[in-house]
Design an enzyme around this catalytic site. Structure first.
Site, PDB file in Angstrom:
ATOM      1  N   GLU A  66      -6.870   3.637  -5.793  1.00 52.15           N
ATOM      2  CA  GLU A  66      -8.194   3.613  -5.162  1.00 52.15           C
ATOM      3  C   GLU A  66      -8.854   4.962  -5.415  1.00 52.15           C
ATOM      4  OE1 GLU A  66     -10.258   3.251  -0.773  1.00 52.15           O
ATOM      5  OE2 GLU A  66      -8.602   4.610  -1.197  1.00 52.15           O
ATOM      6  N   HIS A  74     -10.905  -4.262   3.262  1.00 56.79           N
ATOM      7  CA  HIS A  74     -10.900  -3.890   4.682  1.00 56.79           C
ATOM      8  C   HIS A  74     -11.815  -2.705   4.994  1.00 56.79           C
ATOM      9  CE1 HIS A  74      -8.313  -1.195   2.579  1.00 56.79           C
ATOM     10  NE2 HIS A  74      -8.251  -0.398   3.625  1.00 56.79           N
ATOM     11  N   ASP A  75     -12.435  -2.114   3.976  1.00 57.80           N
ATOM     12  CA  ASP A  75     -13.257  -0.920   4.194  1.00 57.80           C
ATOM     13  C   ASP A  75     -14.754  -1.189   4.157  1.00 57.80           C
ATOM     14  OD1 ASP A  75     -11.171   0.849   4.541  1.00 57.80           O
ATOM     15  OD2 ASP A  75     -11.000   1.307   2.410  1.00 57.80           O
ATOM     16  N   ASP A  83       0.845  -1.188   0.000  1.00 61.51           N
ATOM     17  CA  ASP A  83       0.000   0.000   0.000  1.00 61.51           C
ATOM     18  C   ASP A  83       0.885   1.245   0.000  1.00 61.51           C
ATOM     19  OD1 ASP A  83      -2.604   1.342   0.392  1.00 61.51           O
ATOM     20  OD2 ASP A  83      -3.174  -0.573   1.307  1.00 61.51           O
ATOM     21  N   ASP A 134      -3.494   4.526  -2.250  1.00 67.96           N
ATOM     22  CA  ASP A 134      -4.628   4.913  -1.420  1.00 67.96           C
ATOM     23  C   ASP A 134      -5.217   6.262  -1.862  1.00 67.96           C
ATOM     24  OD1 ASP A 134      -6.024   4.259   1.207  1.00 67.96           O
ATOM     25  OD2 ASP A 134      -5.301   6.272   1.667  1.00 67.96           O
TER      26      ASP A 134
HETATM   27  C1  NOJ Z   1      -8.735   4.335   2.033  1.00 69.61           C
HETATM   28  C2  NOJ Z   1      -8.321   3.179   2.873  1.00 69.61           C
HETATM   29  O1  NOJ Z   1      -8.648   1.981   2.223  1.00 69.61           O
HETATM   30  C3  NOJ Z   1      -9.022   3.334   4.204  1.00 69.61           C
HETATM   31  O2  NOJ Z   1      -8.868   2.194   5.011  1.00 69.61           O
HETATM   32  C4  NOJ Z   1      -8.471   4.572   4.880  1.00 69.61           C
HETATM   33  O3  NOJ Z   1      -9.178   4.799   6.067  1.00 69.61           O
HETATM   34  C5  NOJ Z   1      -8.600   5.789   3.975  1.00 69.61           C
HETATM   35  N1  NOJ Z   1      -8.225   5.535   2.619  1.00 69.61           N
HETATM   36  C6  NOJ Z   1      -7.708   6.882   4.473  1.00 69.61           C
HETATM   37  O4  NOJ Z   1      -6.363   6.518   4.250  1.00 69.61           O
END
Ligand code: NOJ
Length: 555
Positions: A255, A329-330, A101, A201
């Site tokens: 992302e 994970h989100d 990441d 990210d």
């Molecule tokens: C996206 C990440 O996947 C998430 O877990 C994070 O909280 C936010 N970006 C901020 O970095």
């Protein structure tokens, strides 16, 4: 099409590791790289040949690694650089690529750059967005993605810094050439060590619209349009690609919240000669049961889901390459959202076939392959996520009770994806011999990897078979894609076609029996996959059982 000439990431299947909850190797209750080493064969046996590691760097863990305090080291909780090199070598031996990441929209407020930047005369001041406020008000009214104002006041200097996420995540100023040099240097550091690329990210947030005296313009709303997908993002990404990534032939997946296929092509179109990323993680198919954010739940809408998949499958065709995922994970666990916990295995299989038979590069999130589902929190204190806490603080202002808040959090928080991986039916699900940092889901005696490996009808074996089937299969990689019933609220029926081969994917959604009708041209097809007993040759009509999936092939 000669598959051997494709870049590796077009034929790979990724496994995402969120390190803290994957496997603890030293008994301190926290997942680590020793644990990862123990499980590489598991990942390879499943059929994955690339790993994306969520952040492994030193971090105060306000956002579990997405708040980085040192970009060039490994968090001592996970191991050290030597151990990470061993992981890379062990992956190499098994033919597994390693992607890490890269979180450069922001740092931690405990990063030395940020600490130095508190001094207005420091050269690090311009690494961040420090601005004057208006008397006691922030420079503008932007809101943070996580909670409240996007600005935090430093009482000593009476100036404010921008944080689009939590206040412990100050935004980096990529307009500053020194920051861009740092980013390239960080990339080279990990590429020299042997990693194969980066998951970038919130990469479309790295440019901010500046311009007015005394800081940034006043928007209406949250301000998000002033820091999402601005033209400068592509400029920065071009510099990163040319200056650091291309010499290593490194892979990137960005992302991008609120991304559409049209906008994605501005970054990933392979035919345009201006590509800045290889793949794009968008969110459109993750909004079929919510309004923009998981925290605003709506009933599951299959038509909306198909609309998203259809658009991406069709619009990327011949131009860009899809990133296929249904968990990370989100987001809460997919079976608990789009499937059914009652028909856990059946719906898990249907959801897996739904996305794994599309064109693109698949990603599987730890635990997805064994059908882990959401957990149940008895109080907000049991949560571990900054977003859950921030939302709780916010709704307390409108006097929502904890009981009512939990009704949403128990379905919608990111915590559900972050409970420890369930390896065995033994204590702590075999995740740790110590005390787990986060409570293990109580269902582990039934749902665990050991049980799944033992049962040849398990979801794990279903994933293994689907991944084996799609590996280097031109029909799945390049076939056309056509949704035969885009407006049907319960059936997802799509066809892939390549050369003289055809694949028919027939998926029934919901717990009620559904009449299914075989489309024309599949009379001579052969059954490839089914999650209930089904005849080898297709029936003209049948009544589908809950979440029944049948996949046929012609030719
Ligand atoms: C996206 C990440 O996947 C998430 O877990 C994070 O909280 C936010 N970006 C901020 O970095």
């Amino acid at each position: 099409m000669d598959i051997s000439t494709l870049p590796w990431w077009k034929t790979a299947a990724f496994y995402q590791i969120w390190p803290r909850s994957f496997k603890d190797g030293n008994g301190d209750g926290i997942g680590d790289l020793q644990g990862v080493l123990e499980k590489l064969d598991y990942i390879k046996d499943l059929g994955c040949d690339a790993i994306w590691f969520s952040p492994l760097y030193p971090s105060p863990n306000a956002d579990y690694g997405y708040d980085i305090a040192d970009y060039r080291d490994i968090h001592p909780e996970y191991g050290d650089l030597e151990l990470f090199k061993q992981v890379i070598a062990a992956c190499r031996e098994r033919g597994i690529k390693v992607v890490v990441d890269l979180v450069v929209n922001h740092t931690s407020d405990e990063h030395p750059w940020f600490k130095a930047s508190l001094d207005p005369t420091s050269p690090y001041r311009e690494y961040y967005f420090w601005r004057e406020g208006h008397e006691d008000k922030p420079p503008n009214n932007w809101l943070s993605v996580f909670e409240g104002k996007a600005w935090e006041l430093d009482p000593d200097t009476q100036t404010w810094y921008l944080h689009v996420f939590a206040k412990k995540q100050p935004d980096l100023n990529h307009e500053n050439p020194k920051v861009r040099e740092e980013v390239k240097d960080i990339m080279r550091f990990w590429l020299e060590m042997g990693v194969d690329g980066f998951r970038e990210d919130v990469i479309t947030y790295i440019a901010k619209r500046e311009g007015l005296p005394n800081g940034l313009p006043l928007p209406v709303g949250t301000g998000i349009e002033h820091y999402t997908g601005l033209p400068k993002v592509k400029e920065y990404l071009k510099e990163y690609r040319e200056g650091a990534l291309l010499p290593y032939d490194a892979f990137t997946v960005g992302e991008a919240p609120m991304m559409t296929p049209e906008k994605a092509l501005e970054y990933i179109d392979e035919t345009a000669g201006s590509k800045t990323l290889d793949l794009m993680f968008h969110f459109q198919h993750m909004e079929a049961d919510s309004l923009l954010t998981d925290w605003v739940p709506l009933p599951f809408n299959l038509i909306k889901l198909k609309r998203a998949f259809n658009a991406w499958q069709q619009k990327m065709r011949g131009k860009g390459w899809n990133a296929l995922y249904i968990e990370n994970h989100d987001h809460p666990r997919i079976i608990s959202r789009y499937g059914s916990e009652k028909y856990r295995v059946e719906s898990g299989k249907t959801l897996a076939a739904m996305y794994l038979l599309q064109s693109g590069t698949p990603f599987i999130y730890q635990g997805q392959e064994i059908g882990m589902v959401n957990t149940e929190f008895g109080s907000v204190d049991e949560s571990k996520d900054v977003l859950t806490y921030n939302n709780w603080r916010m709704v307390q202002k409108v006097r929502l009770s904890e009981h009512n808040f939990l009704k949403i959090a128990n379905r919608r928080s990111r915590d559900h994806a972050r409970t420890p991986m369930q390896w065995t039916a033994e204590k702590n699900a075999g995740f740790t011999s110590g005390t787990p940092w986060f409570a293990v889901n109580k269902n582990y005696p039934e749902i665990n990897a050991t049980a799944a490996l033992r049962d040849e009808n398990s979801l794990w074996h279903w994933y293994q078979k689907l991944l084996a089937y799609r590996k280097n299969n031109p029909l799945v990689l390049f076939g056309t894609y056509l949704d035969l019933a885009p407006l049907d609220p319960h059936r997802y029926i799509y066809v892939r076609e390549y050369a003289n081969q055809k694949l028919l994917v027939m998926l029934a959604f919901g717990e009620k029996p559904l009449k299914m009708k075989l489309p024309e041209g599949f009379g001579n097809a052969k059954l490839l996959f089914s999650n209930y007993a089904a005849p080898e040759t297709p029936e003209d009509t049948y009544t589908a059982r809950p979440y029944e999936c049948r996949v046929y092939q012609v030719g």
